[in-house]
Scaffold this motif. Structure first.
Motif, PDB file in Angstrom:
ATOM      1  N   HIS A  79      49.224  42.179  33.201  1.00 49.97           N
ATOM      2  CA  HIS A  79      49.379  43.514  33.783  1.00 49.97           C
ATOM      3  C   HIS A  79      48.215  44.414  33.381  1.00 49.97           C
ATOM      4  CE1 HIS A  79      52.525  46.808  34.921  1.00 49.97           C
ATOM      5  NE2 HIS A  79      51.389  46.969  35.556  1.00 49.97           N
ATOM      6  N   VAL A  80      47.847  44.409  32.116  1.00 48.74           N
ATOM      7  CA  VAL A  80      46.723  45.230  31.635  1.00 48.74           C
ATOM      8  C   VAL A  80      45.429  44.806  32.327  1.00 48.74           C
ATOM      9  CG1 VAL A  80      45.255  45.757  29.639  1.00 48.74           C
ATOM     10  CG2 VAL A  80      47.749  45.812  29.407  1.00 48.74           C
ATOM     11  N   ALA A  81      45.157  43.510  32.349  1.00 55.19           N
ATOM     12  CA  ALA A  81      43.892  43.021  32.921  1.00 55.19           C
ATOM     13  C   ALA A  81      43.779  43.365  34.402  1.00 55.19           C
ATOM     14  CB  ALA A  81      43.789  41.512  32.722  1.00 55.19           C
ATOM     15  N   VAL A  82      44.823  43.088  35.165  1.00 53.35           N
ATOM     16  CA  VAL A  82      44.764  43.342  36.610  1.00 53.35           C
ATOM     17  C   VAL A  82      44.739  44.835  36.887  1.00 53.35           C
ATOM     18  CG1 VAL A  82      45.912  42.992  38.829  1.00 53.35           C
ATOM     19  CG2 VAL A  82      45.804  41.128  37.176  1.00 53.35           C
ATOM     20  N   TRP A  83      45.489  45.613  36.119  1.00 52.25           N
ATOM     21  CA  TRP A  83      45.503  47.064  36.311  1.00 52.25           C
ATOM     22  C   TRP A  83      44.112  47.633  36.086  1.00 52.25           C
ATOM     23  CZ3 TRP A  83      44.970  52.076  34.846  1.00 52.25           C
ATOM     24  CH2 TRP A  83      45.790  53.017  35.477  1.00 52.25           C
ATOM     25  N   ARG A  84      43.462  47.206  35.017  1.00 47.24           N
ATOM     26  CA  ARG A  84      42.112  47.719  34.724  1.00 47.24           C
ATOM     27  C   ARG A  84      41.113  47.309  35.806  1.00 47.24           C
ATOM     28  NH1 ARG A  84      41.756  46.839  28.174  1.00 47.24           N
ATOM     29  NH2 ARG A  84      43.004  48.661  27.616  1.00 47.24           N
ATOM     30  N   GLU A  85      41.213  46.065  36.287  1.00 38.54           N
ATOM     31  CA  GLU A  85      40.318  45.604  37.352  1.00 38.54           C
ATOM     32  C   GLU A  85      40.559  46.372  38.644  1.00 38.54           C
ATOM     33  OE1 GLU A  85      41.387  41.516  37.769  1.00 38.54           O
ATOM     34  OE2 GLU A  85      40.531  40.950  35.830  1.00 38.54           O
ATOM     35  N   THR A  86      41.818  46.515  38.998  1.00 35.03           N
ATOM     36  CA  THR A  86      42.190  47.136  40.269  1.00 35.03           C
ATOM     37  C   THR A  86      41.818  48.615  40.314  1.00 35.03           C
ATOM     38  OG1 THR A  86      44.010  45.580  40.539  1.00 35.03           O
ATOM     39  CG2 THR A  86      44.133  47.616  41.821  1.00 35.03           C
ATOM     40  N   TYR A  87      42.045  49.311  39.218  1.00 39.54           N
ATOM     41  CA  TYR A  87      41.882  50.760  39.225  1.00 39.54           C
ATOM     42  C   TYR A  87      40.564  51.248  38.636  1.00 39.54           C
ATOM     43  CZ  TYR A  87      46.620  50.370  40.743  1.00 39.54           C
ATOM     44  OH  TYR A  87      47.734  50.023  41.464  1.00 39.54           O
ATOM     45  N   ALA A  88      39.687  50.343  38.234  1.00 44.50           N
ATOM     46  CA  ALA A  88      38.348  50.750  37.780  1.00 44.50           C
ATOM     47  C   ALA A  88      37.666  51.453  38.948  1.00 44.50           C
ATOM     48  CB  ALA A  88      37.543  49.535  37.335  1.00 44.50           C
ATOM     49  N   GLY A  89      37.182  52.650  38.726  1.00 45.66           N
ATOM     50  CA  GLY A  89      36.550  53.421  39.791  1.00 45.66           C
ATOM     51  C   GLY A  89      37.540  54.245  40.605  1.00 45.66           C
ATOM     52  N   LEU A  90      38.837  53.976  40.451  1.00 47.91           N
ATOM     53  CA  LEU A  90      39.858  54.732  41.173  1.00 47.91           C
ATOM     54  C   LEU A  90      40.637  55.657  40.242  1.00 47.91           C
ATOM     55  CD1 LEU A  90      41.304  51.903  43.464  1.00 47.91           C
ATOM     56  CD2 LEU A  90      39.700  53.707  44.108  1.00 47.91           C
ATOM     57  N   ALA A  91      40.890  55.184  39.037  1.00 47.92           N
ATOM     58  CA  ALA A  91      41.608  55.982  38.037  1.00 47.92           C
ATOM     59  C   ALA A  91      40.587  56.641  37.108  1.00 47.92           C
ATOM     60  CB  ALA A  91      42.541  55.090  37.223  1.00 47.92           C
ATOM     61  N   PRO A  92      40.946  57.771  36.540  1.00 49.09           N
ATOM     62  CA  PRO A  92      40.046  58.384  35.554  1.00 49.09           C
ATOM     63  C   PRO A  92      39.755  57.394  34.418  1.00 49.09           C
ATOM     64  CG  PRO A  92      41.818  59.887  36.136  1.00 49.09           C
ATOM     65  CD  PRO A  92      42.152  58.566  36.763  1.00 49.09           C
ATOM     66  N   ALA A  93      38.514  57.342  33.982  1.00 53.78           N
ATOM     67  CA  ALA A  93      38.088  56.358  32.978  1.00 53.78           C
ATOM     68  C   ALA A  93      38.938  56.411  31.714  1.00 53.78           C
ATOM     69  CB  ALA A  93      36.620  56.561  32.632  1.00 53.78           C
ATOM     70  N   GLY A  94      39.294  57.570  31.255  1.00 55.10           N
ATOM     71  CA  GLY A  94      40.099  57.690  30.046  1.00 55.10           C
ATOM     72  C   GLY A  94      41.462  57.046  30.184  1.00 55.10           C
ATOM     73  N   ILE A  95      41.980  56.990  31.394  1.00 60.71           N
ATOM     74  CA  ILE A  95      43.289  56.393  31.634  1.00 60.71           C
ATOM     75  C   ILE A  95      43.212  54.884  31.458  1.00 60.71           C
ATOM     76  CG2 ILE A  95      45.086  56.012  33.379  1.00 60.71           C
ATOM     77  CD1 ILE A  95      44.879  58.914  32.232  1.00 60.71           C
ATOM     78  N   LEU A  96      42.133  54.278  31.929  1.00 60.39           N
ATOM     79  CA  LEU A  96      41.991  52.821  31.825  1.00 60.39           C
ATOM     80  C   LEU A  96      42.091  52.371  30.373  1.00 60.39           C
ATOM     81  CD1 LEU A  96      39.137  52.197  34.397  1.00 60.39           C
ATOM     82  CD2 LEU A  96      41.580  51.812  34.714  1.00 60.39           C
ATOM     83  N   ALA A  97      41.502  53.126  29.470  1.00 62.28           N
ATOM     84  CA  ALA A  97      41.529  52.771  28.055  1.00 62.28           C
ATOM     85  C   ALA A  97      42.923  52.928  27.452  1.00 62.28           C
ATOM     86  CB  ALA A  97      40.535  53.629  27.288  1.00 62.28           C
ATOM     87  N   GLN A  98      43.725  53.810  28.005  1.00 59.61           N
ATOM     88  CA  GLN A  98      45.068  54.047  27.455  1.00 59.61           C
ATOM     89  C   GLN A  98      46.076  52.988  27.868  1.00 59.61           C
ATOM     90  OE1 GLN A  98      46.577  58.120  27.572  1.00 59.61           O
ATOM     91  NE2 GLN A  98      44.518  58.766  28.159  1.00 59.61           N
ATOM     92  N   ILE A  99      45.776  52.259  28.923  1.00 59.07           N
ATOM     93  CA  ILE A  99      46.672  51.190  29.354  1.00 59.07           C
ATOM     94  C   ILE A  99      46.303  49.954  28.550  1.00 59.07           C
ATOM     95  CG2 ILE A  99      47.452  49.791  31.297  1.00 59.07           C
ATOM     96  CD1 ILE A  99      48.210  52.764  31.476  1.00 59.07           C
ATOM     97  N   ASP A 100      47.042  49.720  27.478  1.00 58.07           N
ATOM     98  CA  ASP A 100      46.729  48.622  26.573  1.00 58.07           C
ATOM     99  C   ASP A 100      47.935  47.704  26.389  1.00 58.07           C
ATOM    100  OD1 ASP A 100      48.427  50.083  24.953  1.00 58.07           O
ATOM    101  OD2 ASP A 100      46.875  50.684  23.543  1.00 58.07           O
ATOM    102  N   LEU A 101      47.726  46.635  25.650  1.00 55.78           N
ATOM    103  CA  LEU A 101      48.759  45.629  25.480  1.00 55.78           C
ATOM    104  C   LEU A 101      50.030  46.184  24.828  1.00 55.78           C
ATOM    105  CD1 LEU A 101      49.440  42.696  26.024  1.00 55.78           C
ATOM    106  CD2 LEU A 101      48.430  42.131  23.810  1.00 55.78           C
ATOM    107  N   PRO A 102      49.952  46.921  23.713  1.00 57.09           N
ATOM    108  CA  PRO A 102      51.205  47.436  23.130  1.00 57.09           C
ATOM    109  C   PRO A 102      51.994  48.320  24.099  1.00 57.09           C
ATOM    110  CG  PRO A 102      49.414  47.630  21.554  1.00 57.09           C
ATOM    111  CD  PRO A 102      48.802  47.220  22.864  1.00 57.09           C
ATOM    112  N   ARG A 103      51.299  49.153  24.863  1.00 57.67           N
ATOM    113  CA  ARG A 103      51.987  50.029  25.827  1.00 57.67           C
ATOM    114  C   ARG A 103      52.687  49.189  26.895  1.00 57.67           C
ATOM    115  NH1 ARG A 103      51.686  55.349  27.631  1.00 57.67           N
ATOM    116  NH2 ARG A 103      50.014  55.835  26.204  1.00 57.67           N
ATOM    117  N   ARG A 104      52.014  48.164  27.418  1.00 60.27           N
ATOM    118  CA  ARG A 104      52.615  47.334  28.466  1.00 60.27           C
ATOM    119  C   ARG A 104      53.739  46.455  27.921  1.00 60.27           C
ATOM    120  NH1 ARG A 104      51.979  50.005  32.976  1.00 60.27           N
ATOM    121  NH2 ARG A 104      49.906  49.888  33.858  1.00 60.27           N
ATOM    122  N   VAL A 105      53.609  45.934  26.704  1.00 59.00           N
ATOM    123  CA  VAL A 105      54.704  45.153  26.120  1.00 59.00           C
ATOM    124  C   VAL A 105      55.945  46.034  26.031  1.00 59.00           C
ATOM    125  CG1 VAL A 105      55.553  44.057  24.009  1.00 59.00           C
ATOM    126  CG2 VAL A 105      53.298  43.454  24.892  1.00 59.00           C
TER     127      VAL A 105
END
Length: 163
Positions: free
Chosen positions: A8-34
Motif C-alpha cells: 500500500h505504501v509503495a503503490v500509494w507513493r508511486e501513484t501520487y508522486a507529483g499529484l499529492a503534496p510532497a510532504g504528504i508522501l513522506a507521512q504515508i509510511d509503514l507503521p501508519r499503514r499497518v
C-alpha cells in the motif's frame, strides 16, 4: 499485515508522486499503514471485504470495499482501495480484483458500486471509464492528512463491469 501495508505504501507513493503534496508522501509510511489495516480488518462489517492477489509468492495487489464514505455514494457500496504492484500492472490484475469485488458485493443483491479517484489521476479515470464507470460528482475528501479533490465514479446496480 506488513506485506499488505508495505505494498500500500509503495503503490500509494508511486501513484501520487507529483499529484499529492510532497510532504504528504513522506507521512504515508509503514507503521501508519499497518495501523490503518489493523483497524480496517478489526472493524470489518457485513458487506465489506478485502481480497489480496499473489504472484510468485509475493503480494501483487489488493482491493477492499465497504460502506460508502462519500455522500454521492449513499445507498451504494464503495470500493475503498484498489492497488496493483508496479510489476503487475497492465496485465489485467486490477480488473480481475475489481471484478471479484463486484461479484462479492452483488451477491447481496443488485447494488450500485462506486469509488472516489483523485481528480488528477487521469490514467485511473480512463481505466474506470473503459470498465463502464461514469463520473457523477466531484467531492473534497477531507482525509486525515490531505484535502484532495476526488471524482466519484459509479456503476449502477444493473451496470456490469466491462471487459
Amino acid at each position: 499485515m506488513p506485506a499488505l501495508a508495505a505494498l500500500h505504501v509503495a503503490v500509494w507513493r508511486e501513484t501520487y508522486a507529483g499529484l499529492a503534496p510532497a510532504g504528504i508522501l513522506a507521512q504515508i509510511d509503514l507503521p501508519r499503514r499497518v495501523a490503518q489495516w489493523e483497524a480496517v480488518l478489526a472493524a470489518a462489517e457485513h458487506g465489506s471485504g478485502v481480497v489480496l492477489a499473489e504472484a510468485g509468492g509475493a503480494l501483487a495487489g489488493f482491493v477492499s470495499w465497504g460502506a460508502p464514505r462519500h455522500g454521492p455514494l449513499r445507498g451504494a457500496r464503495e470500493i475503498h482501495t484498489l492497488y496493483v504492484a508496479a510489476g503487475h500492472r497492465r496485465a489485467g490484475l486490477g480488473r480481475r480484483l475489481l471484478s471479484f469485488a463486484f461479484d462479492a458485493i452483488r451477491q447481496a443483491g443488485p447494488l450500485a458500486i462506486g469509488l472516489a479517484v483523485l481528480d488528477g489521476n487521469a490514467a485511473a479515470r480512463r481505466a474506470y471509464a473503459a470498465l463502464g464507470g461514469r463520473e457523477i460528482d466531484v467531492v473534497t475528501d477531507p482525509g486525515p492528512l490531505w484535502r484532495s479533490r476526488d471524482v466519484i465514479v459509479l456503476w449502477d446496480a444493473d451496470t456490469p463491469l466491462r471487459a
